[in-house]
Write an enzyme that holds these catalytic residues in place. Structure first.
Site, PDB file in Angstrom:
ATOM      1  N   ASP A  88       0.796  -1.233   0.000  1.00 38.19           N
ATOM      2  CA  ASP A  88       0.000   0.000   0.000  1.00 38.19           C
ATOM      3  C   ASP A  88       0.826   1.280   0.000  1.00 38.19           C
ATOM      4  OD1 ASP A  88      -2.478  -1.328   0.006  1.00 38.19           O
ATOM      5  OD2 ASP A  88      -2.352  -1.644   2.172  1.00 38.19           O
TER       6      ASP A  88
ATOM      7  N   ASP B 296      -5.435  -4.970  -6.521  1.00 38.48           N
ATOM      8  CA  ASP B 296      -5.171  -3.603  -6.073  1.00 38.48           C
ATOM      9  C   ASP B 296      -3.705  -3.221  -6.262  1.00 38.48           C
ATOM     10  OD1 ASP B 296      -7.058  -5.227  -4.610  1.00 38.48           O
ATOM     11  OD2 ASP B 296      -7.518  -3.527  -3.328  1.00 38.48           O
TER      12      ASP B 296
END
Length: 403
Positions: free
Chosen positions: A117, A179
């Site tokens: 992330d 993602d």
């Protein structure tokens, strides 16, 4: 003697004038929606308890933001929104707020990456900040973040590890979620800005491996792919946020569309452009009438789970505007642009804008349905990509590059 060409001249002039008026009208609409975003963001700023309390989400019945901390996967979206408001308005107050908010993330870039992330966190904040200001502090933060992300790359598998915690929790030796495509932009940027060729090679390897094993025959995406760390072989495709292992989770397909679009931008490789178009066509074929997807494309027939996902729509809208400028076929290019504008129109309607109900921009997003979190609520990344799409469309209407 009457000029025989006068009627033709008047006819052409009327068409040209009409086009200018239509374009001016469209620009006024984008200005209106951007102004709406500035007003909503202003309310959030007044409610925000501290610069390092970063808006994350509002459940369906909430009227105030739930906040997250620097380092959480959504912590870069609010600083990114502030940078976009500065870009859209030129008002220096938004730059000040953006700087204060972004700087709370600097310590995150000095730590070892604990998940993929870091790309989300830094490209939305420091990426936009560096693009708009050229501040060397932001450049150094991005380079640190990219090298931190590099540590999660497994050369045997050829992809970046997404969730280290899931190795033990789920028995997934090496897992990569869709993602993760979004974080390749950080690697490409860093490689072009002094970070070294290896970062670019990792991004390409990850994108190619994902393209080979992530997608089913119908070009819908698994959420998670699991690999063997000894052989590098693909083991299985599963879901974590979607309805079923075999269903199309809307936000996941949106991440894929966005990710392969910028991979074409960053590499110029036609295989990425072709693939972005093909997975986009799969997504577009299955949309409901207002073009805002159900959170999972199989959820529409389930009354207790039939919620729309404005976040997936916002991500796809922004990606489509960029993709429309790359595809060579004019008919397809026009279709992508038209669909993006229609999606943006739906998101800007009373059905999806939060308006006076909340200080968020949008309603009706779904974060994690299986865990019943952020179901039919407002989520900060929906707002980020919505504003990004508004700005991108305005650029295109002004004849400027989309980014």
């Amino acid at each position: 003697m009457k000029n025989p060409y006068l009627p033709l001249f008047i006819f052409i002039l009327s068409i040209v004038t009409g086009c200018f008026r239509e374009n001016e009208k469209a620009l006024l609409i984008q200005d209106k929606e951007i102004k709406y975003c500035t007003l909503q963001a202003g309310v959030t700023l007044k409610d925000q308890p501290a610069a390092d309390s970063l808006p994350h989400a509002m459940e369906r019945t909430d009227t105030l933001w739930q906040y997250t901390h620097p380092g959480s996967w959504t912590s870069g979206f609010w600083p990114g929104i502030l940078w976009y408001l500065y870009e859209a308005t030129g008002d220096p107050q938004w730059e000040t707020h953006a700087r204060h908010s972004s700087e709370t993330l600097l310590p995150v870039t000095r730590k070892k990456a604990h998940s993929h992330d870091i790309g989300f966190i830094t490209m939305c904040s420091f990426g936009n900040g560096y693009r708009l200001t050229g501040d060397p502090i932001y450049r150094e933060a991005l380079l640190r973040a990219a090298h931190s992300l590099k540590a999660l790359y497994n050369p045997v598998v050829g992809t970046i590890l997404s969730w280290p915690g899931m190795v033990a929790a789920e028995g997934w030796p090496h897992n990569t979620i869709i993602d993760n495509m979004m974080n390749l932009e950080l690697l490409c940027w860093a490689s072009k800005n002094g970070g070294g060729e290896k970062l670019y090679e990792i991004a390409v390897s990850h994108a190619d491996r994902t393209m080979k094993y992530r997608f089913r025959e119908d070009l819908t995406s698994y959420h998670v792919t699991v690999y063997d760390t000894i052989t590098g072989d693909f083991i299985q495709g599963v879901t974590h946020h979607g309805l079923y292992d075999h269903s199309m989770w809307a936000r996941g397909q949106a991440w894929a569309i966005y990710g392969y679009t910028f991979m074409y931008r960053e590499t110029g490789e036609e295989r990425y452009l072709d693939f972005a178009s093909r997975i986009t066509d799969t997504y577009l074929r299955e949309l409901p009438q207002d073009l805002i997807p159900y959170w999972d494309f199989m959820a529409g027939s389930l009354p207790d789970k039939a919620f729309r996902d404005a976040s997936a729509a916002a991500i796809t809208t922004s990606a489509l505007l960029e993709l429309s400028t790359y595809v060579k076929d004019q008919e397809r290019s026009s279709l992508y642009r038209k669909r993006a504008e229609q999606m943006l129109s739906s998101l800007s309607s009373g059905a999806y804008q939060a308006r006076s109900e909340k200080s968020a921009f949008l309603l009706h997003s779904v974060g994690h349905m299986p865990k019943e979190r952020e179901v039919d609520g407002s989520i900060i990344y929906a707002d980020y990509y919505y504003l990004e799409a508004l700005i991108r469309l305005k650029r295109l209407q002004e004849g400027k590059p989309v980014i």
